[in-house]
Design a protein around this motif. Sequence first.
Motif, PDB file in Angstrom:
ATOM      1  N   THR A  15     -25.216  19.175  53.554  1.00  0.00           N
ATOM      2  CA  THR A  15     -24.096  19.509  54.245  1.00  0.00           C
ATOM      3  C   THR A  15     -22.929  20.129  53.204  1.00  0.00           C
ATOM      4  OG1 THR A  15     -23.073  17.124  54.088  1.00  0.00           O
ATOM      5  CG2 THR A  15     -24.415  17.919  55.819  1.00  0.00           C
ATOM      6  N   GLU A  16     -22.103  20.802  53.605  1.00  0.00           N
ATOM      7  CA  GLU A  16     -21.041  21.262  53.130  1.00  0.00           C
ATOM      8  C   GLU A  16     -19.855  20.796  53.661  1.00  0.00           C
ATOM      9  OE1 GLU A  16     -19.021  25.599  51.493  1.00  0.00           O
ATOM     10  OE2 GLU A  16     -20.345  25.924  53.459  1.00  0.00           O
ATOM     11  N   ARG A  17     -18.875  20.456  52.961  1.00  0.00           N
ATOM     12  CA  ARG A  17     -17.694  19.748  53.157  1.00  0.00           C
ATOM     13  C   ARG A  17     -16.469  20.481  52.409  1.00  0.00           C
ATOM     14  NH1 ARG A  17     -18.897  14.251  54.478  1.00  0.00           N
ATOM     15  NH2 ARG A  17     -20.476  14.012  55.992  1.00  0.00           N
ATOM     16  N   THR A  18     -15.211  20.062  52.676  1.00  0.00           N
ATOM     17  CA  THR A  18     -14.023  20.509  52.247  1.00  0.00           C
ATOM     18  C   THR A  18     -13.068  19.725  51.987  1.00  0.00           C
ATOM     19  OG1 THR A  18     -14.030  22.717  53.612  1.00  0.00           O
ATOM     20  CG2 THR A  18     -12.079  22.467  52.503  1.00  0.00           C
ATOM     21  N   LYS A  20      -9.398  17.497  50.728  1.00  0.00           N
ATOM     22  CA  LYS A  20      -8.062  17.754  50.990  1.00  0.00           C
ATOM     23  C   LYS A  20      -7.552  19.079  50.361  1.00  0.00           C
ATOM     24  CE  LYS A  20      -7.676  12.660  51.829  1.00  0.00           C
ATOM     25  NZ  LYS A  20      -7.282  11.555  51.276  1.00  0.00           N
ATOM     26  N   THR A  21      -7.903  19.411  49.325  1.00  0.00           N
ATOM     27  CA  THR A  21      -7.147  20.591  48.441  1.00  0.00           C
ATOM     28  C   THR A  21      -7.754  21.703  48.864  1.00  0.00           C
ATOM     29  OG1 THR A  21      -8.733  20.446  46.830  1.00  0.00           O
ATOM     30  CG2 THR A  21      -6.549  19.041  46.615  1.00  0.00           C
ATOM     31  N   GLY A  22      -8.803  21.788  49.774  1.00  0.00           N
ATOM     32  CA  GLY A  22      -9.255  23.154  50.123  1.00  0.00           C
ATOM     33  C   GLY A  22     -10.746  23.461  49.485  1.00  0.00           C
ATOM     34  N   LYS A  23     -10.944  22.801  48.632  1.00  0.00           N
ATOM     35  CA  LYS A  23     -12.248  23.209  47.750  1.00  0.00           C
ATOM     36  C   LYS A  23     -13.457  22.574  48.332  1.00  0.00           C
ATOM     37  CE  LYS A  23     -13.853  22.883  43.015  1.00  0.00           C
ATOM     38  NZ  LYS A  23     -14.044  23.935  42.322  1.00  0.00           N
ATOM     39  N   PRO A  24     -14.524  23.654  48.535  1.00  0.00           N
ATOM     40  CA  PRO A  24     -15.720  23.128  49.074  1.00  0.00           C
ATOM     41  C   PRO A  24     -16.670  22.520  48.193  1.00  0.00           C
ATOM     42  CG  PRO A  24     -15.795  25.660  48.713  1.00  0.00           C
ATOM     43  CD  PRO A  24     -14.307  25.093  48.541  1.00  0.00           C
ATOM     44  N   PHE A  25     -17.477  21.303  48.756  1.00  0.00           N
ATOM     45  CA  PHE A  25     -18.275  20.819  47.995  1.00  0.00           C
ATOM     46  C   PHE A  25     -19.664  20.793  48.942  1.00  0.00           C
ATOM     47  CE2 PHE A  25     -15.481  17.515  49.646  1.00  0.00           C
ATOM     48  CZ  PHE A  25     -16.512  16.517  50.241  1.00  0.00           C
ATOM     49  N   ALA A  26     -20.623  20.240  48.277  1.00  0.00           N
ATOM     50  CA  ALA A  26     -21.891  20.085  49.020  1.00  0.00           C
ATOM     51  C   ALA A  26     -22.405  18.641  48.761  1.00  0.00           C
ATOM     52  CB  ALA A  26     -22.972  20.794  48.489  1.00  0.00           C
ATOM     53  N   LEU A  27     -22.977  18.068  49.801  1.00  0.00           N
ATOM     54  CA  LEU A  27     -23.478  16.596  49.830  1.00  0.00           C
ATOM     55  C   LEU A  27     -25.002  16.601  50.057  1.00  0.00           C
ATOM     56  CD1 LEU A  27     -21.039  14.683  51.798  1.00  0.00           C
ATOM     57  CD2 LEU A  27     -21.377  14.628  49.198  1.00  0.00           C
ATOM     58  N   ALA A  28     -25.925  15.967  49.475  1.00  0.00           N
ATOM     59  CA  ALA A  28     -27.245  15.791  49.875  1.00  0.00           C
ATOM     60  C   ALA A  28     -27.840  14.485  49.291  1.00  0.00           C
ATOM     61  CB  ALA A  28     -27.865  16.810  49.152  1.00  0.00           C
ATOM     62  N   LYS A  29     -28.909  14.320  49.816  1.00  0.00           N
ATOM     63  CA  LYS A  29     -29.903  12.990  49.538  1.00  0.00           C
ATOM     64  C   LYS A  29     -30.972  13.270  49.248  1.00  0.00           C
ATOM     65  CE  LYS A  29     -28.567   9.352  51.950  1.00  0.00           C
ATOM     66  NZ  LYS A  29     -28.470   7.996  51.799  1.00  0.00           N
ATOM     67  N   VAL A  30     -31.586  12.820  48.039  1.00  0.00           N
ATOM     68  CA  VAL A  30     -32.819  13.223  47.336  1.00  0.00           C
ATOM     69  C   VAL A  30     -33.510  11.845  47.278  1.00  0.00           C
ATOM     70  CG1 VAL A  30     -34.135  14.092  45.442  1.00  0.00           C
ATOM     71  CG2 VAL A  30     -31.939  15.107  46.141  1.00  0.00           C
ATOM     72  N   ARG A  31     -34.911  12.031  47.939  1.00  0.00           N
ATOM     73  CA  ARG A  31     -35.825  10.732  47.771  1.00  0.00           C
ATOM     74  C   ARG A  31     -36.605  10.982  46.622  1.00  0.00           C
ATOM     75  NH1 ARG A  31     -39.501   9.536  52.671  1.00  0.00           N
ATOM     76  NH2 ARG A  31     -37.695   8.383  53.238  1.00  0.00           N
ATOM     77  N   ALA A  32     -36.501  10.232  45.434  1.00  0.00           N
ATOM     78  CA  ALA A  32     -37.221  10.306  44.328  1.00  0.00           C
ATOM     79  C   ALA A  32     -38.300   9.062  44.056  1.00  0.00           C
ATOM     80  CB  ALA A  32     -36.171  10.356  43.085  1.00  0.00           C
ATOM     81  N   ALA A  33     -39.442   9.541  43.584  1.00  0.00           N
ATOM     82  CA  ALA A  33     -40.377   8.539  43.572  1.00  0.00           C
ATOM     83  C   ALA A  33     -40.021   7.566  42.341  1.00  0.00           C
ATOM     84  CB  ALA A  33     -41.734   9.096  43.249  1.00  0.00           C
ATOM     85  N   GLY A  34     -40.168   6.342  42.705  1.00  0.00           N
ATOM     86  CA  GLY A  34     -39.918   5.286  41.622  1.00  0.00           C
ATOM     87  C   GLY A  34     -41.077   4.872  40.865  1.00  0.00           C
ATOM     88  N   GLY A  35     -41.081   4.227  39.668  1.00  0.00           N
ATOM     89  CA  GLY A  35     -42.387   3.865  39.064  1.00  0.00           C
ATOM     90  C   GLY A  35     -43.314   2.687  39.798  1.00  0.00           C
ATOM     91  N   ASP A  36     -42.650   2.289  40.695  1.00  0.00           N
ATOM     92  CA  ASP A  36     -43.321   1.144  41.213  1.00  0.00           C
ATOM     93  C   ASP A  36     -44.102   1.448  42.557  1.00  0.00           C
ATOM     94  OD1 ASP A  36     -40.880   1.499  42.544  1.00  0.00           O
ATOM     95  OD2 ASP A  36     -40.518  -0.870  42.508  1.00  0.00           O
ATOM     96  N   GLY A  37     -44.005   2.929  42.804  1.00  0.00           N
ATOM     97  CA  GLY A  37     -44.613   3.449  43.921  1.00  0.00           C
ATOM     98  C   GLY A  37     -43.707   3.492  45.195  1.00  0.00           C
TER      99      GLY A  37
END
Length: 148
Positions: A15-18, A20-37
Motif C-alpha cells: 500500500t501507498e501512504r502519505t 504528514k509532510t506530504g511525502k509518499p511511502f510504501a508499506l508491505a509485508k513479506v513472508r520469509a522462510a525461517g531456518g526451522d521451516g
Amino acid sequence: MIDALISGKLYGQPTERTSKTGKPFALAKVRAAGGDGESLFVNVIAFDTAPCTALLALGDGDSVALSGSLTPKVWSDKEGNARPGLDLVAHQVLTAYHVTKKRNAMQRGENVSGNAPATRQQRPKDEAWRAMAPHDRSGLDDGAPLDW
C-alpha cells in the motif's frame, strides 16, 4: 539496526501512504522462510522513490528480495505467545522483472537504463592468467600450520 538482505513472497498487496509532510511511502509485508521451516513475517517500509515504485508494482504472492536496515521485534499472537518479527526500511528492491531486464540489457550490450552501449570488461584467457601467475611456487608454502 542491521544491514540485511531478505527474500520471500509478498503477503497481501503493498500500500501507498502519505506522511504528514506530504511525502509518499510504501508499506508491505513479506513472508520469509525461517531456518526451522516456519515462516517469519517482515514488515517493510520504503521511503525512496525507486523502492516505493518497485513495491507498489507487485502483488500478493510475488517473489521479492529486499535490502535495507533491519530491526528485530517481538509480537504476541492470539494465544499470547511471543513471536519474532522483523521491521525493514527498504533501500533496494529486486524482483524477477528487474533480473530479466538487466540480463536482457547485458545480452544486447546496453547499460541497465538501455540508453548507451555498456563497456564490458573481457575476462583474460587461461594462457594470460598462467602468464601472470608466479612460476616458482616453492616459497609460498613454508610448512607451518595456519593460525585460524
